[in-house]
Design a protein around this motif. Structure first.
Motif, PDB file in Angstrom:
ATOM      1  N   ILE A 110      48.345  35.294  48.501  1.00  0.00           N
ATOM      2  CA  ILE A 110      49.999  36.071  49.130  1.00  0.00           C
ATOM      3  C   ILE A 110      49.326  35.814  50.949  1.00  0.00           C
ATOM      4  O   ILE A 110      49.915  35.427  51.366  1.00  0.00           O
ATOM      5  CB  ILE A 110      49.746  37.587  49.422  1.00  0.00           C
ATOM      6  CG1 ILE A 110      50.730  37.413  47.263  1.00  0.00           C
ATOM      7  CG2 ILE A 110      50.757  38.513  49.832  1.00  0.00           C
ATOM      8  CD1 ILE A 110      50.826  39.329  47.084  1.00  0.00           C
ATOM      9  N   ILE A 147      54.616  32.464  44.799  1.00  0.00           N
ATOM     10  CA  ILE A 147      53.163  33.574  44.815  1.00  0.00           C
ATOM     11  C   ILE A 147      52.449  33.720  43.092  1.00  0.00           C
ATOM     12  O   ILE A 147      53.743  33.919  42.650  1.00  0.00           O
ATOM     13  CB  ILE A 147      52.827  34.648  45.346  1.00  0.00           C
ATOM     14  CG1 ILE A 147      53.281  34.588  47.032  1.00  0.00           C
ATOM     15  CG2 ILE A 147      51.373  35.487  45.754  1.00  0.00           C
ATOM     16  CD1 ILE A 147      52.210  33.501  47.652  1.00  0.00           C
ATOM     17  N   ILE A 160      61.748  35.454  52.908  1.00  0.00           N
ATOM     18  CA  ILE A 160      60.676  36.464  51.611  1.00  0.00           C
ATOM     19  C   ILE A 160      62.061  36.487  50.745  1.00  0.00           C
ATOM     20  O   ILE A 160      63.210  37.055  50.264  1.00  0.00           O
ATOM     21  CB  ILE A 160      59.959  37.523  51.943  1.00  0.00           C
ATOM     22  CG1 ILE A 160      59.244  37.320  52.603  1.00  0.00           C
ATOM     23  CG2 ILE A 160      59.545  37.721  50.413  1.00  0.00           C
ATOM     24  CD1 ILE A 160      58.220  38.555  53.396  1.00  0.00           C
ATOM     25  N   PHE A 220      57.998  35.544  45.828  1.00  0.00           N
ATOM     26  CA  PHE A 220      57.340  36.094  45.119  1.00  0.00           C
ATOM     27  C   PHE A 220      58.025  36.990  43.659  1.00  0.00           C
ATOM     28  O   PHE A 220      58.775  37.552  43.265  1.00  0.00           O
ATOM     29  CB  PHE A 220      57.406  37.613  45.857  1.00  0.00           C
ATOM     30  CG  PHE A 220      56.063  37.802  47.525  1.00  0.00           C
ATOM     31  CD1 PHE A 220      54.896  37.557  47.125  1.00  0.00           C
ATOM     32  CD2 PHE A 220      56.716  36.830  48.923  1.00  0.00           C
ATOM     33  CE1 PHE A 220      54.622  38.066  48.764  1.00  0.00           C
ATOM     34  CE2 PHE A 220      56.424  36.883  49.658  1.00  0.00           C
ATOM     35  CZ  PHE A 220      55.212  37.020  49.872  1.00  0.00           C
ATOM     36  N   ALA A 227      64.360  39.493  53.744  1.00  0.00           N
ATOM     37  CA  ALA A 227      63.666  39.701  52.749  1.00  0.00           C
ATOM     38  C   ALA A 227      64.912  39.901  51.709  1.00  0.00           C
ATOM     39  O   ALA A 227      65.331  40.583  52.343  1.00  0.00           O
ATOM     40  CB  ALA A 227      62.494  40.809  52.985  1.00  0.00           C
ATOM     41  N   GLY A 274      52.490  44.315  47.710  1.00  0.00           N
ATOM     42  CA  GLY A 274      54.001  43.807  48.680  1.00  0.00           C
ATOM     43  C   GLY A 274      53.069  44.726  49.876  1.00  0.00           C
ATOM     44  O   GLY A 274      53.031  44.371  51.440  1.00  0.00           O
ATOM     45  N   LEU A 298      51.415  33.579  53.732  1.00  0.00           N
ATOM     46  CA  LEU A 298      51.910  33.518  54.227  1.00  0.00           C
ATOM     47  C   LEU A 298      51.450  33.383  56.046  1.00  0.00           C
ATOM     48  O   LEU A 298      52.394  32.565  56.540  1.00  0.00           O
ATOM     49  CB  LEU A 298      52.143  35.260  54.502  1.00  0.00           C
ATOM     50  CG  LEU A 298      53.268  35.601  53.260  1.00  0.00           C
ATOM     51  CD1 LEU A 298      52.931  37.182  53.059  1.00  0.00           C
ATOM     52  CD2 LEU A 298      55.050  35.398  53.283  1.00  0.00           C
ATOM     53  N   SER A 325      55.971  47.388  54.686  1.00  0.00           N
ATOM     54  CA  SER A 325      55.997  47.254  55.803  1.00  0.00           C
ATOM     55  C   SER A 325      56.856  48.201  56.728  1.00  0.00           C
ATOM     56  O   SER A 325      55.961  48.861  57.495  1.00  0.00           O
ATOM     57  CB  SER A 325      57.609  46.209  56.104  1.00  0.00           C
ATOM     58  OG  SER A 325      56.970  45.421  54.968  1.00  0.00           O
ATOM     59  N   LEU A 368      52.625  40.518  58.124  1.00  0.00           N
ATOM     60  CA  LEU A 368      52.819  40.503  58.569  1.00  0.00           C
ATOM     61  C   LEU A 368      53.345  41.250  60.444  1.00  0.00           C
ATOM     62  O   LEU A 368      53.311  40.410  61.686  1.00  0.00           O
ATOM     63  CB  LEU A 368      55.389  40.901  58.164  1.00  0.00           C
ATOM     64  CG  LEU A 368      55.584  40.217  57.415  1.00  0.00           C
ATOM     65  CD1 LEU A 368      57.084  40.880  56.400  1.00  0.00           C
ATOM     66  CD2 LEU A 368      55.411  38.692  57.318  1.00  0.00           C
ATOM     67  N   LEU A 410      53.916  41.777  43.288  1.00  0.00           N
ATOM     68  CA  LEU A 410      54.036  42.577  43.893  1.00  0.00           C
ATOM     69  C   LEU A 410      54.010  44.814  43.547  1.00  0.00           C
ATOM     70  O   LEU A 410      53.913  45.166  44.473  1.00  0.00           O
ATOM     71  CB  LEU A 410      55.788  42.691  44.594  1.00  0.00           C
ATOM     72  CG  LEU A 410      55.969  41.192  45.059  1.00  0.00           C
ATOM     73  CD1 LEU A 410      57.156  41.582  45.779  1.00  0.00           C
ATOM     74  CD2 LEU A 410      54.878  41.864  46.975  1.00  0.00           C
ATOM     75  N   VAL A 435      51.392  41.577  52.010  1.00  0.00           N
ATOM     76  CA  VAL A 435      52.426  40.904  53.016  1.00  0.00           C
ATOM     77  C   VAL A 435      52.731  42.136  53.942  1.00  0.00           C
ATOM     78  O   VAL A 435      52.827  41.033  55.455  1.00  0.00           O
ATOM     79  CB  VAL A 435      53.877  41.323  52.749  1.00  0.00           C
ATOM     80  CG1 VAL A 435      55.258  40.339  52.809  1.00  0.00           C
ATOM     81  CG2 VAL A 435      53.678  39.995  50.776  1.00  0.00           C
ATOM     82  N   ILE A 489      57.644  45.504  48.993  1.00  0.00           N
ATOM     83  CA  ILE A 489      57.252  44.763  50.701  1.00  0.00           C
ATOM     84  C   ILE A 489      57.927  46.109  51.661  1.00  0.00           C
ATOM     85  O   ILE A 489      57.088  45.725  52.528  1.00  0.00           O
ATOM     86  CB  ILE A 489      58.249  43.491  50.593  1.00  0.00           C
ATOM     87  CG1 ILE A 489      57.246  42.374  49.554  1.00  0.00           C
ATOM     88  CG2 ILE A 489      57.936  43.013  51.931  1.00  0.00           C
ATOM     89  CD1 ILE A 489      57.868  41.556  49.839  1.00  0.00           C
TER      90      ILE A 489
END
Length: 630
Positions: free
Chosen positions: A182, A176, A143, A205, A116, A52, A186, A82, A59, A210, A55, A78
């Protein structure tokens, strides 16, 4: 080769090859079975880092500010990673809303919208919204979670063939298979979402790419403690091999910056050819579609180019509002008549589908210049009802700005746009008369919309979600500027309202966001008033409540003599909004003289930070009579 086959083959080969269980014999047996171990990979078995984080890094580097979601264990890493990097996580009450919100953000921000969702039903709930993105040409990254790599096809929770669902809907799909994939996957997905004709992309994913190494090892089924059988030792070895391959090279430094986006453009010779055609025109006309609002050309550059040429324009989709509320070169009414008279028509991102009667509204005497990024859309129905004089596969906004520069000494004869404006005023005057008529029951919807049109702030964004009421609103409401109108586009999807308003308010927090809802369409996203309340997003919903799916009923009754499945109820939607923490108003016949007052109160509530729903009981009119829904 799956685990069951491995075990069966081991029972055959192990006794003869693995005598003494020597390491050399073990490797020989595994080589016979097609299994090799990548000894060169070094994996930190104690690391708590997880996929995660990778990812989130990608982003963040691509300027993503929001991820829309409905939580699920498959995607938790994720969301957590994030958020730690400052990306705002917006959780909705339905996955479709999350995808619609990502769609709106992409349209208004010029970046890729990100949604997501968890595996299985989480993903299937987005199918309609993702198809809407495809048809609206919106760059959205979907996602999705998935079952662990070793458990696919074995009956794991929410394990279905997700790739087959999204391949027809997305420009690019990928699964993935290891953590080192990853970042490059992406980056490619985000690049392709914006290149050429923009559209949605999907990256799947599996859950084991993850979560951290120790967690995956614990859940994978290895047995380390106590007596372990010979077969179990082989299985452990196989699982360890698989686990190490998953994490091999995961944390090696990699570039996360955006890849260059490829956008087709008209050539100089094509622009020059078109400038010669336009320069000789007496009655040129430009039809601007949503595609013309795409980056990299800004909507302000596009507007300046159109105003410099002075050619009358009809605006559709996201291009509504491009020229402001009262532009002398914008035409809104009697488009069919104007197209019959025009000697040159430029289709700048406009498509000859049902919206242009498949090209039949174009005159055979007109020279047609068509510009579109998509080859198929560029030539849509050109084999049947129309033929382009010049067809350019390229960016519409770039073409218009280049054309304006090529025609720097050209100015359209002002009499032509003036004539179209006079027609416009005639229609507007008729609509104003219609607004004063009294309906048999409840309020006149045209009067309500006229009042809203006069009260909306200059920076308002209008979200359209409905059939009959929204169809009427499209004639009455005038977006104040570029990128201030959001409708689903060619797919005609109901249910976009909550998500579009959510994305719009996040992108433009200082703007009024008005959702123009039909009472039928409202049912899809009414629960998002909970989301608006939780995230302190004060939007205004104006609901035309006629207790009916009127867009269907208006043709079904005269054609078939039945209103079956079209009837609704005059539900107290305003009370439901209040139950979710918003402010609700009922606007009925008794409030005919208070329409402006109540709408102003709603605006003030929104300014004070509270989402508002105005449940407007409306009657039937013959406005747009003859309009059908197919």
């Amino acid at each position: 080769m799956d685990l069951e086959n491995i075990c069966q083959l081991l029972k055959i080969y192990a006794p003869s090859v693995l005598i003494g269980a020597s390491t050399i014999g073990l490797l020989a047996a595994l080589k016979l079975l097609g299994l090799t171990y990548q000894w060169r990979h070094k994996v930190d078995a104690n690391s708590t880092r997880h996929g995660g984080e990778l990812v989130a890094e990608v982003l963040k580097s691509h300027g993503i500010k929001y991820i829309f979601t409905l939580c699920g264990g498959h995607i938790s890493p994720i969301l957590v990673a994030s958020e730690k990097l400052g990306i705002k996580i917006i959780d909705t009450r339905h996955e479709a809303t999350a995808a619609f919100a990502a769609d709106a953000v992409a349209r208004l921000s010029g970046t890729v919208g990100v949604v997501a969702v968890t595996a299985g039903p989480g993903l299937t709930n987005t199918v309609t919204a993702i198809k809407n993105c495809q048809m609206a040409e919106t760059p959205v990254l979907l996602i999705g979670g998935a079952a662990a790599t070793l458990l696919k096809g074995r009956g794991a929770l929410q394990d279905i063939d997700q790739m087959s669902l999204f391949k027809p809907l997305c420009k690019y799909t990928a699964t993935i298979k290891s953590l080192k994939e990853i970042i490059p996957t992406l980056r490619t997905a985000l690049q392709l979402a914006q290149s050429g004709t923009p559209g949605p992309v999907f990256v799947e994913f599996p859950i084991d790419v993850l979560y951290p190494y120790p967690t995956v090892k614990k859940e994978i089924g290895m047995k380390d403690g106590g007596p372990v059988s010979f077969i179990q030792r082989i299985i452990n070895w196989y699982l360890q091999n698989h686990l190490n391959n998953l994490f091999a090279g995961a944390w090696e430094p990699r570039d996360v910056k955006p890849l260059p986006v490829d956008i087709p453009r008209a050539t100089k010779s094509q622009v020059q050819q078109c400038s010669h055609i336009v320069a000789k025109a007496k009655k040129p006309l430009i039809l601007i579609g949503s595609q013309a609002t795409l980056p990299p050309t800004s909507v302000h550059e596009l507007r300046a180019a159109l105003e410099a040429m002075g050619i009358p324009c009809f605006l559709g989709g996201m291009a509504r509002g491009l020229l402001g509320r009262n532009s002398p070169i914008q035409a809104r009414q009697k488009r069919r008549d104007a197209l019959k008279e025009a000697d040159v028509v430029i289709l700048a991102g406009a498509i000859c589908d049902f919206r242009l009667s498949y090209g039949r509204v174009l005159s055979k005497r007109s020279k047609i210049i068509a510009v579109n990024r998509d080859h198929e859309q560029l030539h849509k129905n050109s084999d049947m009802f129309w033929k382009p004089t010049v067809a350019i596969q390229g960016d519409a906004a770039h073409f218009i700005t280049a054309l304006a520069k090529s025609l720097k000494d050209y100015k359209c004869d002002p009499e032509w746009p003036r004539m179209l404006q006079n027609r416009e005023r005639e229609v507007d005057q008729k609509n104003e008369v219609k607004a004063k008529e009294q309906t048999e029951n409840h309020l006149n919807p045209i009067k309500v919309l006229h009042t809203a049109e006069q009260l909306m702030d200059e920076d308002s964004i209008i979200v359209a979600d409905g059939g009959d009421f929204v169809g009427t609103a499209a004639y009455i409401l005038r977006p104040r500027g570029p990128l201030r109108w959001l409708d689903p586009g060619a797919f005609g999807t109901l249910g976009v309202g909550g998500g579009f308003a959510l994305g719009a308010k996040l992108c433009r927090p200082d703007s009024e966001v008005w959702m123009i809802y039909g009472d039928g369409a409202l049912g899809y996203s009414l629960a998002e008033f909970d989301t608006f309340t939780r995230f302190k997003l004060p939007v205004i919903a104006l609901v035309g409540n006629d207790a009916c799916w009127s867009q269907i009923s208006r043709e079904q009754i005269p054609m078939f003599g039945s209103n079956v499945a079209c009837g609704l109820a005059y539900t107290d939607y305003h009370k439901i909004a209040e139950g979710f923490g918003g402010k609700g108003y009922l606007l009925s016949r008794d409030d005919d003289e208070r329409i402006e007052e109540i709408l102003r109160n709603a605006q003030q509530d929104a300014k004070n930070g509270r989402p508002v729903l105005i449940n407007t009981l409306i009657g039937k009119t013959n406005f747009r009579e003859g309009s059908i829904s197919v």
